[in-house]
Design a protein around this motif. Sequence first.
Motif, PDB file in Angstrom:
ATOM      1  N   CYS A  19       0.836  -1.210   0.000  1.00 25.28           N
ATOM      2  CA  CYS A  19       0.000   0.000   0.000  1.00 25.28           C
ATOM      3  C   CYS A  19       0.869   1.258   0.000  1.00 25.28           C
ATOM      4  O   CYS A  19       0.566   2.223  -0.699  1.00 25.28           O
ATOM      5  N   ARG A  34      -4.212   2.757   2.400  1.00 24.10           N
ATOM      6  CA  ARG A  34      -4.365   1.593   3.289  1.00 24.10           C
ATOM      7  C   ARG A  34      -5.830   1.373   3.667  1.00 24.10           C
ATOM      8  O   ARG A  34      -6.305   0.237   3.707  1.00 24.10           O
ATOM      9  N   ILE A  37      -7.716   0.033   0.517  1.00 26.92           N
ATOM     10  CA  ILE A  37      -7.365  -1.376   0.275  1.00 26.92           C
ATOM     11  C   ILE A  37      -8.052  -2.279   1.302  1.00 26.92           C
ATOM     12  O   ILE A  37      -8.585  -3.345   0.956  1.00 26.92           O
ATOM     13  N   TYR A  53      -3.506  -9.135  -2.829  1.00 31.01           N
ATOM     14  CA  TYR A  53      -2.480  -8.472  -2.024  1.00 31.01           C
ATOM     15  C   TYR A  53      -1.218  -9.335  -1.933  1.00 31.01           C
ATOM     16  O   TYR A  53      -0.104  -8.839  -2.065  1.00 31.01           O
TER      17      TYR A  53
END
Length: 88
Positions: A19, A34, A37, A53
Amino acid sequence: MNDKKELMKSNDKIIEGVCGGIAEYFGWDKAIVRIVIAVLILSTGTLPGLILYVIAAIVMPKPPKQTKEVTKPTDFDDGTIEAEFREK
């Protein structure tokens, strides 16, 4: 001159730096990236988002190592030069 930006992991990382790396590449705030995400991972049913991820963490290159500058401690600096003595 090579002003080409490269997408890579960030040194300012919480888990793997994915991130942070995305935020640095696009010039965005790391906290916002962040949060976005995390919301996307939770809203996709967790597993697909986590798989993406993990893939990004594996594929994105690590950033170059940063060297720390070594300095002498100056806490006790009273203005005297080394090997200079003051008489009282």
